[in-house]
Design a protein around this motif. Structure first.
Motif, PDB file in Angstrom:
ATOM      1  N   GLN A 164     -47.694  32.287   9.381  1.00  0.00           N
ATOM      2  CA  GLN A 164     -46.513  32.219   8.447  1.00  0.00           C
ATOM      3  C   GLN A 164     -46.238  30.722   8.120  1.00  0.00           C
ATOM      4  O   GLN A 164     -46.153  30.279   7.095  1.00  0.00           O
ATOM      5  CB  GLN A 164     -45.262  32.902   8.735  1.00  0.00           C
ATOM      6  N   VAL A 165     -46.303  29.755   9.123  1.00  0.00           N
ATOM      7  CA  VAL A 165     -45.998  28.391   9.253  1.00  0.00           C
ATOM      8  C   VAL A 165     -47.418  27.699   8.524  1.00  0.00           C
ATOM      9  O   VAL A 165     -47.373  26.943   7.390  1.00  0.00           O
ATOM     10  CB  VAL A 165     -45.841  27.717  10.484  1.00  0.00           C
ATOM     11  N   ALA A 166     -48.540  28.207   8.926  1.00  0.00           N
ATOM     12  CA  ALA A 166     -49.785  27.591   8.266  1.00  0.00           C
ATOM     13  C   ALA A 166     -49.819  28.003   6.856  1.00  0.00           C
ATOM     14  O   ALA A 166     -50.323  26.894   5.905  1.00  0.00           O
ATOM     15  CB  ALA A 166     -50.935  28.358   8.787  1.00  0.00           C
ATOM     16  N   GLY A 167     -49.375  29.114   6.372  1.00  0.00           N
ATOM     17  CA  GLY A 167     -49.476  29.343   4.902  1.00  0.00           C
ATOM     18  C   GLY A 167     -48.267  28.482   4.042  1.00  0.00           C
ATOM     19  O   GLY A 167     -48.813  28.026   3.097  1.00  0.00           O
ATOM     20  N   LEU A 168     -47.312  28.339   4.792  1.00  0.00           N
ATOM     21  CA  LEU A 168     -46.107  27.574   4.248  1.00  0.00           C
ATOM     22  C   LEU A 168     -46.638  26.177   3.939  1.00  0.00           C
ATOM     23  O   LEU A 168     -46.453  25.373   3.066  1.00  0.00           O
ATOM     24  CB  LEU A 168     -44.961  27.474   5.134  1.00  0.00           C
ATOM     25  N   VAL A 169     -47.167  25.375   5.100  1.00  0.00           N
ATOM     26  CA  VAL A 169     -47.787  24.132   4.713  1.00  0.00           C
ATOM     27  C   VAL A 169     -48.611  24.087   3.790  1.00  0.00           C
ATOM     28  O   VAL A 169     -48.913  23.046   3.059  1.00  0.00           O
ATOM     29  CB  VAL A 169     -48.233  23.652   6.373  1.00  0.00           C
ATOM     30  N   ALA A 170     -49.687  24.944   3.890  1.00  0.00           N
ATOM     31  CA  ALA A 170     -50.691  25.054   2.872  1.00  0.00           C
ATOM     32  C   ALA A 170     -50.251  24.981   1.507  1.00  0.00           C
ATOM     33  O   ALA A 170     -50.517  24.363   0.753  1.00  0.00           O
ATOM     34  CB  ALA A 170     -51.747  26.015   3.006  1.00  0.00           C
ATOM     35  N   LEU A 171     -49.156  25.509   1.351  1.00  0.00           N
ATOM     36  CA  LEU A 171     -48.579  25.666  -0.041  1.00  0.00           C
ATOM     37  C   LEU A 171     -47.816  24.378  -0.469  1.00  0.00           C
ATOM     38  O   LEU A 171     -47.768  23.875  -1.504  1.00  0.00           O
ATOM     39  CB  LEU A 171     -47.624  26.888  -0.231  1.00  0.00           C
ATOM     40  N   GLU A 172     -47.117  23.921   0.787  1.00  0.00           N
ATOM     41  CA  GLU A 172     -46.495  22.528   0.454  1.00  0.00           C
ATOM     42  C   GLU A 172     -47.687  21.359   0.132  1.00  0.00           C
ATOM     43  O   GLU A 172     -47.385  20.787  -0.707  1.00  0.00           O
ATOM     44  CB  GLU A 172     -45.963  22.181   1.684  1.00  0.00           C
TER      45      GLU A 172
ATOM     46  N   ALA B  78     -53.680  16.009   6.583  1.00  0.00           N
ATOM     47  CA  ALA B  78     -52.368  16.087   6.472  1.00  0.00           C
ATOM     48  C   ALA B  78     -51.860  17.617   6.689  1.00  0.00           C
ATOM     49  O   ALA B  78     -50.796  17.603   7.365  1.00  0.00           O
ATOM     50  CB  ALA B  78     -51.827  15.580   5.006  1.00  0.00           C
ATOM     51  N   PHE B  79     -52.624  18.589   6.405  1.00  0.00           N
ATOM     52  CA  PHE B  79     -52.269  19.815   6.973  1.00  0.00           C
ATOM     53  C   PHE B  79     -52.141  20.221   8.455  1.00  0.00           C
ATOM     54  O   PHE B  79     -51.422  20.748   8.858  1.00  0.00           O
ATOM     55  CB  PHE B  79     -53.389  20.744   6.276  1.00  0.00           C
ATOM     56  N   PHE B  80     -52.963  19.421   9.295  1.00  0.00           N
ATOM     57  CA  PHE B  80     -52.785  19.699  10.706  1.00  0.00           C
ATOM     58  C   PHE B  80     -51.832  18.748  11.086  1.00  0.00           C
ATOM     59  O   PHE B  80     -51.205  19.360  12.123  1.00  0.00           O
ATOM     60  CB  PHE B  80     -54.436  19.199  11.352  1.00  0.00           C
ATOM     61  N   GLU B  81     -51.629  17.458  10.486  1.00  0.00           N
ATOM     62  CA  GLU B  81     -50.355  16.837  11.074  1.00  0.00           C
ATOM     63  C   GLU B  81     -48.921  17.703  10.759  1.00  0.00           C
ATOM     64  O   GLU B  81     -48.317  17.737  11.848  1.00  0.00           O
ATOM     65  CB  GLU B  81     -50.345  15.521  10.472  1.00  0.00           C
ATOM     66  N   GLN B  82     -48.847  18.372   9.780  1.00  0.00           N
ATOM     67  CA  GLN B  82     -47.598  19.073   9.448  1.00  0.00           C
ATOM     68  C   GLN B  82     -47.664  20.214  10.083  1.00  0.00           C
ATOM     69  O   GLN B  82     -46.615  20.504  10.795  1.00  0.00           O
ATOM     70  CB  GLN B  82     -47.797  19.569   7.991  1.00  0.00           C
ATOM     71  N   LEU B  83     -48.703  21.054  10.447  1.00  0.00           N
ATOM     72  CA  LEU B  83     -48.795  22.042  11.137  1.00  0.00           C
ATOM     73  C   LEU B  83     -48.469  21.967  12.522  1.00  0.00           C
ATOM     74  O   LEU B  83     -47.425  22.822  13.099  1.00  0.00           O
ATOM     75  CB  LEU B  83     -50.242  22.788  11.067  1.00  0.00           C
ATOM     76  N   THR B  84     -48.903  20.988  13.205  1.00  0.00           N
ATOM     77  CA  THR B  84     -48.813  20.777  14.403  1.00  0.00           C
ATOM     78  C   THR B  84     -47.122  20.345  14.633  1.00  0.00           C
ATOM     79  O   THR B  84     -46.591  20.600  15.614  1.00  0.00           O
ATOM     80  CB  THR B  84     -49.631  19.478  15.426  1.00  0.00           C
ATOM     81  N   LYS B  85     -46.927  19.570  13.997  1.00  0.00           N
ATOM     82  CA  LYS B  85     -45.083  19.144  13.836  1.00  0.00           C
ATOM     83  C   LYS B  85     -44.432  20.509  13.924  1.00  0.00           C
ATOM     84  O   LYS B  85     -43.365  20.500  14.706  1.00  0.00           O
ATOM     85  CB  LYS B  85     -45.044  18.316  12.657  1.00  0.00           C
ATOM     86  N   ARG B  86     -44.736  21.394  13.071  1.00  0.00           N
ATOM     87  CA  ARG B  86     -43.910  22.321  12.844  1.00  0.00           C
ATOM     88  C   ARG B  86     -44.342  23.487  13.966  1.00  0.00           C
ATOM     89  O   ARG B  86     -43.438  24.359  14.337  1.00  0.00           O
ATOM     90  CB  ARG B  86     -44.361  23.273  11.339  1.00  0.00           C
ATOM     91  N   LEU B  87     -45.319  23.666  14.624  1.00  0.00           N
ATOM     92  CA  LEU B  87     -45.644  24.651  15.715  1.00  0.00           C
ATOM     93  C   LEU B  87     -44.820  24.385  16.840  1.00  0.00           C
ATOM     94  O   LEU B  87     -44.241  25.393  17.609  1.00  0.00           O
ATOM     95  CB  LEU B  87     -46.844  24.463  16.105  1.00  0.00           C
ATOM     96  N   VAL B  88     -44.351  23.083  16.915  1.00  0.00           N
ATOM     97  CA  VAL B  88     -43.456  22.783  18.348  1.00  0.00           C
ATOM     98  C   VAL B  88     -42.170  23.277  18.248  1.00  0.00           C
ATOM     99  O   VAL B  88     -41.312  23.528  19.249  1.00  0.00           O
ATOM    100  CB  VAL B  88     -43.597  21.440  19.029  1.00  0.00           C
ATOM    101  N   ASP B  89     -41.937  23.580  17.029  1.00  0.00           N
ATOM    102  CA  ASP B  89     -40.294  24.017  16.697  1.00  0.00           C
ATOM    103  C   ASP B  89     -40.365  25.536  16.718  1.00  0.00           C
ATOM    104  O   ASP B  89     -39.233  26.037  16.392  1.00  0.00           O
ATOM    105  CB  ASP B  89     -39.957  23.504  15.359  1.00  0.00           C
ATOM    106  N   LEU B  90     -41.358  26.196  16.786  1.00  0.00           N
ATOM    107  CA  LEU B  90     -41.422  27.597  16.574  1.00  0.00           C
ATOM    108  C   LEU B  90     -40.605  28.370  17.883  1.00  0.00           C
ATOM    109  O   LEU B  90     -40.777  28.025  19.030  1.00  0.00           O
ATOM    110  CB  LEU B  90     -42.587  28.114  16.322  1.00  0.00           C
ATOM    111  N   ASP B  91     -39.888  29.382  17.391  1.00  0.00           N
ATOM    112  CA  ASP B  91     -39.549  30.170  18.549  1.00  0.00           C
ATOM    113  C   ASP B  91     -40.170  31.180  18.964  1.00  0.00           C
ATOM    114  O   ASP B  91     -40.205  32.485  18.607  1.00  0.00           O
ATOM    115  CB  ASP B  91     -37.992  30.811  18.164  1.00  0.00           C
TER     116      ASP B  91
END
Ligand SMILES: *Cc1c(COP(=O)(O)O)cnc(C)c1O
Length: 359
Positions: free
Chosen positions: A255-263, A41-54
């Motif tokens: 930063q995103v990895a940390g946020l996803v881990a906390l979620e 679940a961590f990697f699913e969320q992380l990869t989803k969020r990575l593509v939105d990064l500027d």
């Protein structure tokens, strides 16, 4: 003719870089990571969020969302939370801000090997006090040490590394109340200790104005590869650290990895109780081996002593990598083993018995 190189700063000539061996062997139990990767679940969320990064833009310099999410876990505002690339970067920043020429750092021995190295790099004077014969820190020793050395800074890890022994909150209080120092409690392994009741000093933060508590995502949070650590402190400390940090020091991906881990905190840290149980199983099995003395541990590793000088090499020859402390001050004959999966622990136990059985 000018020489082809210049000499390193003269006070760094004899520094040995940090270097726990990174060897490609079947069983790697030497750097205290968790043996289990983060959950799917961590990697699913992380990869989803990575593509939105500027990624063409610099990241949020303040890492505000991450610090807010961290603070929420402890009931602290983001102004009292700091984060950096691993708790090692935080230790360095603390020394850059409060150490340096003319400043004294008090350490206890044995302790984390990075503290003296970071002190040297920042030209901070180090004073070291021995823990007692059981490698514990009692409040009277703590008080005596700060009174004798009058340090500007005290770094202490609890549970301690390389022993795994936690220190009491009374000892922390003694370090603080007996001194004028900034007292940094390094809780890199505290999640493994909390199974047995709360041993964290976070609850003392409001009471002790010069206490700061440092933590990491590298151990219980299974993200050693991401490099993320954080500090809980009073606001004035965070304001000072901003003076020495590099701009944009935490990249956007981390930063995103940390946020996803906390979620996904419950899932990401779900293995902690199991590792604590496995630690006790391993400890019992090791203690039953003739000639092996194992220290009590509240972390995800065990320090043990044998009379066999080349045990590290004998284990390595059997495909098991542990950490060699056998020539470190106060740790003659000691090795440290990280708690791995049950299979890895069994492999270590088999290798240990075989290695002690004969040459
Ligand atoms: C492993 C460890 C850390 C973690 O360092 P990171 O830079 O966060 O990976 C910090 N302190 C101690 C005592 C450790 O053993």
């Amino acid at each position: 003719m000018p020489a082809d190189r210049i000499a390193v700063r003269s006070d760094l000539g004899d520094v040995v870089p940090y270097g726990a061996p990174q060897l490609d062997v079947p069983v790697r139990l030497n750097t205290n990571e968790t043996p289990y990767p983060p959950p799917p679940a961590f990697f699913e969320q992380l990869t989803k969020r990575l593509v939105d990064l500027d990624l063409h833009r610099y990241p949020d310099r303040r890492a505000w969302a991450l610090r807010t999410a961290l603070g929420d876990r402890f009931g602290l505002p983001p102004e009292r939370v700091w984060a950096a690339k691993g708790s090692n970067e935080i230790l360095l920043q603390v020394l850059q801000a409060y150490g340096g020429p003319g400043r004294r750092l008090l350490l206890f021995r044995p302790g984390y090997s990075m503290y003296p190295l970071l002190a040297r790099a920042t030209l901070t004077t180090t004073v070291e006090v021995d823990l007692d014969s059981q490698l514990r820190l009692d409040p009277i020793t703590a008080r005596g040490a700060v009174e004798v050395y009058d340090p500007d800074l005290v770094f202490v890890a609890s549970p301690n590394n390389p022993t795994g022994i936690p220190f009491t909150l009374d000892a922390v209080r003694a370090l603080h109340d007996g001194s004028r120092a900034l007292v940094l409690l390094d809780e890199a392994y505290v999640e493994f200790a909390s199974c047995a009741g709360d041993v964290s000093a976070v609850g003392l933060l409001d009471e002790l104005p010069r206490l700061v508590v440092c933590r990491t995502f590298s151990k219980a949070w299974r993200l050693a590869g991401a490099r993320l650590g954080y500090l809980l402190a009073h606001k004035w400390v965070i304001d000072d650290l901003r003076k020495v940090r590099l701009p944009y020091h935490i990249d956007a991906m981390v930063q995103v990895a940390g946020l996803v881990a906390l979620e996904l905190a419950d899932e990401v840290t779900a293995h902690i109780a199991e590792l604590a149980r496995e630690r006790e199983r391993l400890r019992d099995a090791m203690s039953a081996v003739d000639g092996v003395a194992v220290y009590e541990s509240a972390a995800n590793f065990l320090l043990f002593r044998t009379g066999v000088e080349d045990l590290f090499d004998r284990l390595l020859a059997r495909g098991v990598l542990v950490r060699d402390f056998s020539r470190a001050p106060r740790l003659a004959g000691c090795l440290r083993v990280t708690v791995g999966t049950p299979d890895e622990n069994d492999a270590f136990l088999a290798a240990l018995k075989e290695a002690l059985g004969g040459p």
